[in-house]
Design a protein around this motif. Structure first.
Motif, PDB file in Angstrom:
ATOM      1  N   ARG A   1      -2.462   3.322  -5.560  1.00  0.00           N
ATOM      2  CA  ARG A   1      -2.572   2.739  -4.226  1.00  0.00           C
ATOM      3  C   ARG A   1      -1.611   1.582  -4.012  1.00  0.00           C
ATOM      4  NH1 ARG A   1      -7.143   1.889  -0.722  1.00  0.00           N
ATOM      5  NH2 ARG A   1      -6.229   1.064   1.173  1.00  0.00           N
ATOM      6  N   LEU A   2      -1.254   0.854  -5.098  1.00  0.00           N
ATOM      7  CA  LEU A   2      -0.408  -0.317  -4.979  1.00  0.00           C
ATOM      8  C   LEU A   2       0.910  -0.132  -5.713  1.00  0.00           C
ATOM      9  CD1 LEU A   2      -3.067  -3.113  -5.583  1.00  0.00           C
ATOM     10  CD2 LEU A   2      -2.155  -2.328  -3.392  1.00  0.00           C
ATOM     11  N   ALA A   3       1.971  -0.624  -5.104  1.00  0.00           N
ATOM     12  CA  ALA A   3       3.296  -0.598  -5.730  1.00  0.00           C
ATOM     13  C   ALA A   3       3.933  -1.984  -5.545  1.00  0.00           C
ATOM     14  CB  ALA A   3       4.183   0.470  -5.096  1.00  0.00           C
TER      15      ALA A   3
ATOM     16  N   TYR B   1     -11.662   1.208  -1.848  1.00  0.00           N
ATOM     17  CA  TYR B   1     -10.538   1.694  -2.645  1.00  0.00           C
ATOM     18  C   TYR B   1     -10.530   3.209  -2.663  1.00  0.00           C
ATOM     19  CZ  TYR B   1      -7.401   2.714  -6.476  1.00  0.00           C
ATOM     20  OH  TYR B   1      -6.363   3.209  -7.227  1.00  0.00           O
ATOM     21  N   GLU B   2      -9.391   3.779  -2.378  1.00  0.00           N
ATOM     22  CA  GLU B   2      -9.154   5.208  -2.515  1.00  0.00           C
ATOM     23  C   GLU B   2      -7.755   5.384  -3.045  1.00  0.00           C
ATOM     24  OE1 GLU B   2      -9.706   7.375   1.104  1.00  0.00           O
ATOM     25  OE2 GLU B   2     -11.531   6.280   1.603  1.00  0.00           O
ATOM     26  N   THR B   3      -7.584   6.315  -3.953  1.00  0.00           N
ATOM     27  CA  THR B   3      -6.228   6.598  -4.428  1.00  0.00           C
ATOM     28  C   THR B   3      -5.458   7.292  -3.322  1.00  0.00           C
ATOM     29  OG1 THR B   3      -6.934   8.706  -5.365  1.00  0.00           O
ATOM     30  CG2 THR B   3      -6.895   6.815  -6.859  1.00  0.00           C
ATOM     31  N   GLY B   4      -4.154   7.292  -3.458  1.00  0.00           N
ATOM     32  CA  GLY B   4      -3.314   7.989  -2.499  1.00  0.00           C
ATOM     33  C   GLY B   4      -3.431   9.493  -2.674  1.00  0.00           C
TER      34      GLY B   4
ATOM     35  N   ASP C   1       0.877  -1.170   0.000  1.00  0.00           N
ATOM     36  CA  ASP C   1       0.000   0.000   0.000  1.00  0.00           C
ATOM     37  C   ASP C   1       0.919   1.225   0.000  1.00  0.00           C
ATOM     38  OD1 ASP C   1      -1.560   2.231   0.940  1.00  0.00           O
ATOM     39  OD2 ASP C   1      -3.034   0.797   1.689  1.00  0.00           O
ATOM     40  N   THR C   2       0.772   2.095  -0.972  1.00  0.00           N
ATOM     41  CA  THR C   2       1.676   3.247  -1.087  1.00  0.00           C
ATOM     42  C   THR C   2       1.530   4.228   0.072  1.00  0.00           C
ATOM     43  OG1 THR C   2       0.097   4.405  -2.527  1.00  0.00           O
ATOM     44  CG2 THR C   2       1.838   3.110  -3.602  1.00  0.00           C
ATOM     45  N   ALA C   3       0.400   4.207   0.760  1.00  0.00           N
ATOM     46  CA  ALA C   3       0.201   5.115   1.891  1.00  0.00           C
ATOM     47  C   ALA C   3       0.922   4.626   3.139  1.00  0.00           C
ATOM     48  CB  ALA C   3      -1.286   5.293   2.181  1.00  0.00           C
ATOM     49  N   THR C   4       1.018   3.310   3.312  1.00  0.00           N
ATOM     50  CA  THR C   4       1.592   2.766   4.548  1.00  0.00           C
ATOM     51  C   THR C   4       2.888   1.999   4.338  1.00  0.00           C
ATOM     52  OG1 THR C   4       0.387   0.681   4.334  1.00  0.00           O
ATOM     53  CG2 THR C   4      -0.730   2.491   5.520  1.00  0.00           C
TER      54      THR C   4
ATOM     55  N   PRO D   1       2.619  -4.557   3.239  1.00  0.00           N
ATOM     56  CA  PRO D   1       2.125  -5.523   2.252  1.00  0.00           C
ATOM     57  C   PRO D   1       0.601  -5.484   2.180  1.00  0.00           C
ATOM     58  CG  PRO D   1       3.725  -6.540   3.720  1.00  0.00           C
ATOM     59  CD  PRO D   1       3.410  -5.186   4.290  1.00  0.00           C
ATOM     60  N   ALA D   2       0.060  -5.397   0.969  1.00  0.00           N
ATOM     61  CA  ALA D   2      -1.385  -5.313   0.794  1.00  0.00           C
ATOM     62  C   ALA D   2      -1.926  -6.463  -0.054  1.00  0.00           C
ATOM     63  CB  ALA D   2      -1.763  -3.974   0.167  1.00  0.00           C
ATOM     64  N   PHE D   3      -1.265  -6.765  -1.167  1.00  0.00           N
ATOM     65  CA  PHE D   3      -1.698  -7.821  -2.077  1.00  0.00           C
ATOM     66  C   PHE D   3      -0.486  -8.621  -2.532  1.00  0.00           C
ATOM     67  CE2 PHE D   3      -5.383  -5.146  -2.447  1.00  0.00           C
ATOM     68  CZ  PHE D   3      -6.420  -5.992  -2.807  1.00  0.00           C
ATOM     69  N   ALA D   4      -0.755  -9.834  -2.957  1.00  0.00           N
ATOM     70  CA  ALA D   4       0.264 -10.652  -3.614  1.00  0.00           C
ATOM     71  C   ALA D   4      -0.268 -11.038  -4.974  1.00  0.00           C
ATOM     72  CB  ALA D   4       0.550 -11.914  -2.803  1.00  0.00           C
ATOM     73  N   THR D   5       0.645 -11.262  -5.894  1.00  0.00           N
ATOM     74  CA  THR D   5       0.240 -11.904  -7.134  1.00  0.00           C
ATOM     75  C   THR D   5       0.628 -13.363  -7.006  1.00  0.00           C
ATOM     76  OG1 THR D   5       2.300 -11.189  -8.199  1.00  0.00           O
ATOM     77  CG2 THR D   5       0.315  -9.920  -8.693  1.00  0.00           C
TER      78      THR D   5
END
Length: 118
Positions: free
Chosen positions: A114-116, A105-108, A32-35, A38-42
């Motif tokens: 939101r995801l990197a 979902y909210e953009t940064g 998560d670019t805000a925090t 780790p938010a998601f995995a592929t």
């Protein structure tokens, strides 16, 4: 949840659902670019020559010897938005990934993604 500094160590490990069914192999982690957490995995799924990457949230994930257990069942993850194994998640597709799992979902700040990928 496993510490962010250990994420690279888990690449290639199997990802399983709450019942222990193998979903696929962990390919990458998105923070998560805000925090910067780790938010998601592929997860690499499919058969030889027809692999794709599906997204699964890491919230509530646990690490077992040789596997990462996510809290979503195999079918739900299998139906999630995908990208090609050498592809990238388009900014316009981010909201769909969150929506699939009924996550807000909210953009940064200033519309930043939101995801990197890490």
């Amino acid at each position: 949840m496993f510490p962010a500094e250990n994420l690279r160590d888990w690449r290639g490990e199997k990802v399983i659902d709450p019942d222990g069914a193998k979903i696929g192999d962990l390919e990458a982690v998105y923070v998560d670019t805000a925090t910067d957490q780790p938010a998601f995995a592929t997860v690499r799924v499919g058969i030889i020559g027809r692999h794709r990457l599906v997204f699964v949230p890491l919230d509530g994930a646990t690490v077992l010897p040789g596997a990462v257990r996510v809290r979503y069942d195999k079918k739900t993850v299998g139906d999630a938005p995908t990208i090609d194994v050498d592809g990238e998640l388009a900014a316009t597709e981010e909201p769909k990934v969150f929506a699939h799992y009924n996550l807000p979902y909210e953009t940064g700040a200033a519309g930043v993604r939101r995801l990197a990928r890490r």
